[in-house]
Scaffold this motif. Structure first.
Motif, PDB file in Angstrom:
ATOM      1  N   THR A 283       6.057  10.708  -4.789  1.00 17.57           N
ATOM      2  CA  THR A 283       6.321  11.707  -3.737  1.00 17.57           C
ATOM      3  C   THR A 283       5.948  11.230  -2.339  1.00 17.57           C
ATOM      4  O   THR A 283       6.227  11.931  -1.369  1.00 17.57           O
ATOM      5  N   PHE A 284       5.343  10.059  -2.207  1.00 13.33           N
ATOM      6  CA  PHE A 284       4.808   9.647  -0.911  1.00 13.33           C
ATOM      7  C   PHE A 284       5.876   9.069   0.017  1.00 13.33           C
ATOM      8  O   PHE A 284       5.787   9.223   1.235  1.00 13.33           O
ATOM      9  N   LEU A 285       6.898   8.399  -0.526  1.00 18.61           N
ATOM     10  CA  LEU A 285       7.889   7.742   0.320  1.00 18.61           C
ATOM     11  C   LEU A 285       8.603   8.734   1.230  1.00 18.61           C
ATOM     12  O   LEU A 285       8.932   8.417   2.378  1.00 18.61           O
TER      13      LEU A 285
ATOM     14  N   ASN B 272       0.816  -1.203   0.000  1.00 22.66           N
ATOM     15  CA  ASN B 272       0.000   0.000   0.000  1.00 22.66           C
ATOM     16  C   ASN B 272       0.856   1.261   0.000  1.00 22.66           C
ATOM     17  O   ASN B 272       0.493   2.264  -0.632  1.00 22.66           O
ATOM     18  N   ILE B 273       1.974   1.244   0.709  1.00 26.85           N
ATOM     19  CA  ILE B 273       2.888   2.385   0.692  1.00 26.85           C
ATOM     20  C   ILE B 273       3.429   2.608  -0.723  1.00 26.85           C
ATOM     21  O   ILE B 273       3.476   3.743  -1.225  1.00 26.85           O
ATOM     22  N   ILE B 274       3.861   1.517  -1.367  1.00 22.55           N
ATOM     23  CA  ILE B 274       4.375   1.622  -2.735  1.00 22.55           C
ATOM     24  C   ILE B 274       3.275   2.070  -3.700  1.00 22.55           C
ATOM     25  O   ILE B 274       3.503   2.897  -4.598  1.00 22.55           O
ATOM     26  N   PHE B 275       2.073   1.552  -3.503  1.00 23.40           N
ATOM     27  CA  PHE B 275       0.948   1.914  -4.364  1.00 23.40           C
ATOM     28  C   PHE B 275       0.645   3.411  -4.277  1.00 23.40           C
ATOM     29  O   PHE B 275       0.458   4.088  -5.296  1.00 23.40           O
ATOM     30  N   ILE B 276       0.596   3.961  -3.047  1.00 26.12           N
ATOM     31  CA  ILE B 276       0.324   5.394  -2.891  1.00 26.12           C
ATOM     32  C   ILE B 276       1.450   6.223  -3.489  1.00 26.12           C
ATOM     33  O   ILE B 276       1.217   7.280  -4.093  1.00 26.12           O
ATOM     34  N   ASP B 277       2.700   5.742  -3.338  1.00 27.41           N
ATOM     35  CA  ASP B 277       3.824   6.471  -3.908  1.00 27.41           C
ATOM     36  C   ASP B 277       3.693   6.569  -5.433  1.00 27.41           C
ATOM     37  O   ASP B 277       3.931   7.635  -6.018  1.00 27.41           O
ATOM     38  N   LYS B 278       3.319   5.471  -6.075  1.00 30.38           N
ATOM     39  CA  LYS B 278       3.114   5.503  -7.526  1.00 30.38           C
ATOM     40  C   LYS B 278       1.912   6.363  -7.886  1.00 30.38           C
ATOM     41  O   LYS B 278       1.935   7.106  -8.867  1.00 30.38           O
TER      42      LYS B 278
ATOM     43  N   MET C 191       3.712  20.059   1.222  1.00 24.28           N
ATOM     44  CA  MET C 191       2.306  19.721   1.028  1.00 24.28           C
ATOM     45  C   MET C 191       1.716  20.484  -0.159  1.00 24.28           C
ATOM     46  O   MET C 191       0.840  19.971  -0.863  1.00 24.28           O
ATOM     47  N   LEU C 192       2.206  21.722  -0.392  1.00 29.45           N
ATOM     48  CA  LEU C 192       1.736  22.485  -1.552  1.00 29.45           C
ATOM     49  C   LEU C 192       2.301  21.942  -2.855  1.00 29.45           C
ATOM     50  O   LEU C 192       1.697  22.101  -3.915  1.00 29.45           O
ATOM     51  N   GLU C 193       3.468  21.299  -2.774  1.00 28.60           N
ATOM     52  CA  GLU C 193       4.050  20.716  -3.984  1.00 28.60           C
ATOM     53  C   GLU C 193       3.350  19.423  -4.377  1.00 28.60           C
ATOM     54  O   GLU C 193       3.124  19.161  -5.559  1.00 28.60           O
ATOM     55  N   VAL C 194       3.018  18.605  -3.379  1.00 26.78           N
ATOM     56  CA  VAL C 194       2.339  17.340  -3.672  1.00 26.78           C
ATOM     57  C   VAL C 194       0.847  17.556  -3.879  1.00 26.78           C
ATOM     58  O   VAL C 194       0.241  16.969  -4.779  1.00 26.78           O
TER      59      VAL C 194
END
Length: 387
Positions: free
Chosen positions: A210-212, A199-205, A233-236
């Motif tokens: 940018t999630f990692l 799930n961590i990898i999925f959200i990152d993709k 947070m404004l960049e993502v």
């Protein structure tokens, strides 16, 4: 429907009101996956779809050549973009808004926002899958054999003692047949850890890689000088982006119309995903510890002895060592789960009777007629509870 009305539907998912009579078939970390994490993700899904919290999720302004409802719909279903080179500049003097500027430079496209509710719901379902698999493997065994001696619904002492003896008979009859049962449990524990990492990898993709580092970037941002920092947070999750709409003019030429879009939904998204980052990291660490603990239980008999001693009241060292020497890992897991569902006194009585029977030279095996009332009564009680 109001947000509170939707959240009340998720409250039943935690099943707090049913815990008094529910058999415990796993540990606390396991329950954090399918109860707490799934509930969190479903609640977040409801929040991001509740327009009455933030108004319209997107609102665009342009030169008036394109109707607002058209440009809003177009930018929502396609994508918007920001300019990474324009982040961190002074708003009002250097740039109109953070991440906006001349289009003739590198662009970062944002098209995730319309998919956020679906991904959150999908992830909530994923966290329930290991529990669903284990529940089908377990098949109500612990609940069935502890019926009548579990929790506040325990039977009167005389009948309870009789059931405890029948339970000991069942354990002796099925001794060394539960290794497949324990393998299913340990497999689902590993599946829990794999699920968190996936799930961590999925959200990152999903968020464009940018999630990692999202959580660490936010922590570093809070420690920086206020005049020389760029909010990650404004960049993502930019709150104001650009969108380009092309249409034909009166002469048939292609006209370009730029629009500035306010993504109000990202106010919620940035908070949701920073919470999920910390929660997933903590959950992954706890899951890894649970697997390490299970590995010690499987490989070291001394670990199993220490666990039994905690709940075996007045049990001697010889009794505990003899018990562990005569049972396998699967039998230990069944006893461990059983100990979580009944009182310490009842569990100690069962273990003592089991030790006495195992230490005797000719332990009496239970006859089918003796076990029949135990199962028939338990099944009837279970059906009455379900109805």
């Amino acid at each position: 429907m109001s947000v509170f009305g939707l959240l009340s539907g998720v409250a039943g998912f935690v099943k707090v009101r049913y815990l008094i009579d529910k058999a415990i078939i796993d540990n606390m970390i396991f329950r954090c996956h399918y109860r707490i994490t799934s509930a969190i993700l479903f609640v977040c899904c409801i929040i991001v779809t509740a327009n009455n919290l933030i108004g319209d999720p997107i609102a665009c302004i342009n030169d008036g050549a394109v109707p607002n409802h058209v440009i809003n719909t177009y930018c929502w279903i396609t994508y918007t973009f920001t300019l990474p080179g324009q982040h961190g500049k002074h708003v009002g003097t250097e740039v109109a808004q953070s991440g906006l500027g001349n289009d003739n430079q590198e662009k970062v496209f944002h098209s995730y926002y319309q998919w956020v509710p679906f991904t959150l719901f999908f992830q909530g379902c994923l966290f329930y899958v290991p529990h669903y698999i284990w529940k089908n493997i377990e098949d109500g065994k612990v609940g069935l054999i502890s019926q009548g001696i579990r929790g506040m619904f325990a039977l009167p002492p005389k009948e309870r003692v009789s059931r405890q003896k029948r339970l000991v008979n069942y354990i002796l009859e099925s001794l060394r047949t539960h290794n497949g049962y324990s393998f299913g449990y340990f497999f689902c524990e590993i599946l829990n850890l794999a699920n968190v990492i996936a799930n961590i990898i999925f959200i990152d993709k999903f968020l464009g890689g940018t999630f990692l580092t999202y959580g660490t970037d936010v922590i570093n941002f809070s420690n920086m000088n206020q005049e020389n920092r760029s909010d990650p947070m404004l960049e993502v999750f930019p709150r104001i982006t650009k969108c380009t709409f092309h249409k034909y003019g009166a002469s048939g030429s292609i006209q370009k119309h730029d629009a500035l879009c306010v993504l109000a939904l990202n106010i919620l998204n940035e908070k949701i995903y920073i919470f999920l980052w910390f929660w997933f990291i903590i959950l992954a660490a706890l899951s890894a510890c649970a697997i390490l603990y299970s590995a010690l239980v499987v490989m070291l008999p001394t670990t199993r002895e220490a666990i039994i001693k905690r709940r075996f009241r007045n049990g001697t060292t010889n009794e505990v060592e003899g018990l562990i020497a005569n049972i396998q890992v699967g039998d230990f897991l069944l006893l461990h789960l059983l100990g979580q569902n009944i009182s310490v006194n009842a569990f100690s009585e069962i273990l003592r009777e089991l030790c006495n029977r195992l230490s005797s030279s000719t332990p009496s095996a239970p006859s089918p007629m003796e076990m029949a009332p135990f199962y028939s009564s338990a099944l009837e009680n279970e059906k009455e509870t379900m109805t």
